[in-house]
Every structure is written in structure tokens, then in C-alpha cells.
Design a protein around this motif. Sequence first.
Motif, mmCIF file in Angstrom:
data_model
loop_
_atom_site.group_PDB
_atom_site.id
_atom_site.type_symbol
_atom_site.label_atom_id
_atom_site.label_comp_id
_atom_site.label_asym_id
_atom_site.label_seq_id
_atom_site.Cartn_x
_atom_site.Cartn_y
_atom_site.Cartn_z
ATOM 1 N N LYS A 1 -1.518 -8.956 -0.079
ATOM 2 C CA LYS A 1 -1.722 -8.484 -1.449
ATOM 3 C C LYS A 1 -2.576 -7.218 -1.471
ATOM 4 C CE LYS A 1 -1.350 -12.741 -4.152
ATOM 5 N NZ LYS A 1 -2.108 -13.682 -5.015
ATOM 6 N N GLN A 2 -3.586 -7.171 -0.615
ATOM 7 C CA GLN A 2 -4.431 -5.975 -0.552
ATOM 8 C C GLN A 2 -3.599 -4.759 -0.154
ATOM 9 O OE1 GLN A 2 -7.365 -7.080 2.318
ATOM 10 N NE2 GLN A 2 -8.632 -8.175 0.838
ATOM 11 N N GLY B 1 -1.263 -3.796 -2.985
ATOM 12 C CA GLY B 1 -2.038 -3.178 -4.061
ATOM 13 C C GLY B 1 -2.412 -1.744 -3.753
ATOM 14 N N ARG B 2 -2.818 -1.487 -2.502
ATOM 15 C CA ARG B 2 -3.148 -0.109 -2.105
ATOM 16 C C ARG B 2 -1.904 0.769 -2.097
ATOM 17 N NH1 ARG B 2 -6.884 -2.712 1.282
ATOM 18 N NH2 ARG B 2 -5.383 -2.902 2.975
ATOM 19 N N ARG C 1 -2.367 -0.295 -7.282
ATOM 20 C CA ARG C 1 -2.661 -1.347 -8.256
ATOM 21 C C ARG C 1 -3.940 -2.056 -7.832
ATOM 22 N NH1 ARG C 1 1.497 -4.027 -11.113
ATOM 23 N NH2 ARG C 1 -0.253 -5.243 -11.896
ATOM 24 N N PRO C 2 -5.088 -1.578 -8.329
ATOM 25 C CA PRO C 2 -6.359 -2.193 -7.928
ATOM 26 C C PRO C 2 -6.469 -3.666 -8.319
ATOM 27 C CG PRO C 2 -6.715 -0.370 -9.478
ATOM 28 C CD PRO C 2 -5.261 -0.452 -9.214
ATOM 29 N N ASP C 3 -5.749 -4.080 -9.371
ATOM 30 C CA ASP C 3 -5.816 -5.483 -9.761
ATOM 31 C C ASP C 3 -5.189 -6.386 -8.697
ATOM 32 O OD1 ASP C 3 -3.356 -4.232 -10.541
ATOM 33 O OD2 ASP C 3 -2.892 -5.946 -11.834
ATOM 34 N N GLU D 1 -4.887 -5.577 -5.522
ATOM 35 C CA GLU D 1 -5.764 -5.460 -4.356
ATOM 36 C C GLU D 1 -6.968 -6.392 -4.509
ATOM 37 O OE1 GLU D 1 -8.029 -2.025 -1.745
ATOM 38 O OE2 GLU D 1 -6.797 -1.421 -3.445
ATOM 39 N N ALA D 2 -7.517 -6.491 -5.719
ATOM 40 C CA ALA D 2 -8.654 -7.380 -5.976
ATOM 41 C C ALA D 2 -8.249 -8.849 -5.819
ATOM 42 C CB ALA D 2 -9.215 -7.136 -7.368
ATOM 43 N N GLU D 3 -7.050 -9.191 -6.269
ATOM 44 C CA GLU D 3 -6.550 -10.558 -6.070
ATOM 45 C C GLU D 3 -6.494 -10.883 -4.583
ATOM 46 O OE1 GLU D 3 -2.772 -11.500 -7.863
ATOM 47 O OE2 GLU D 3 -3.389 -10.615 -9.775
ATOM 48 N N ASP E 1 -8.368 -9.535 -2.241
ATOM 49 C CA ASP E 1 -9.742 -9.706 -1.762
ATOM 50 C C ASP E 1 -10.218 -11.139 -2.013
ATOM 51 O OD1 ASP E 1 -9.956 -7.040 -0.970
ATOM 52 O OD2 ASP E 1 -10.884 -6.410 -2.859
ATOM 53 N N ILE E 2 -9.942 -11.628 -3.215
ATOM 54 C CA ILE E 2 -10.375 -12.974 -3.589
ATOM 55 C C ILE E 2 -9.669 -14.021 -2.741
ATOM 56 C CG2 ILE E 2 -10.326 -14.684 -5.452
ATOM 57 C CD1 ILE E 2 -10.705 -12.242 -7.385
#
Length: 58
Positions: A20-21, A24-25, A29-31, A33-35, A37-38
Amino acid sequence: MGEIKDRAKGFMDETIGKTKQAIGRAIDRPDIEAEGDIQEAKGDAEKAKARLESKLKP
């Protein structure tokens, strides 16, 4: 959950999180990418839990 299941779920969540990271990159889409990370952090926690359970077994 058992130690093996926790470890397997941890590896799965970590892999999905890293994917996902990267997505996202790639699509800016930073959202997403943040998902990732989590989810990766969740996987790390599950693996740590499994390691701790194995050390606490009698």
C-alpha cells in the motif's frame, strides 16, 4: 490467537502495508500511503506479540 497464527498474520499485514505504501507513493495518494504505514505497524506488533508469547511459554 496462537503464536503461529499471530506471526503469519503479522507477516501478511506487514507485506500488504508495504505494498500500500508503494502504491500510494506511485500514484501520489498520501492517504493510501498512510494506510500502509498503519498496516505495516500492525504487522510488526503482531509479530512482536508472537515472539513474546513464545518466550513466555513454559
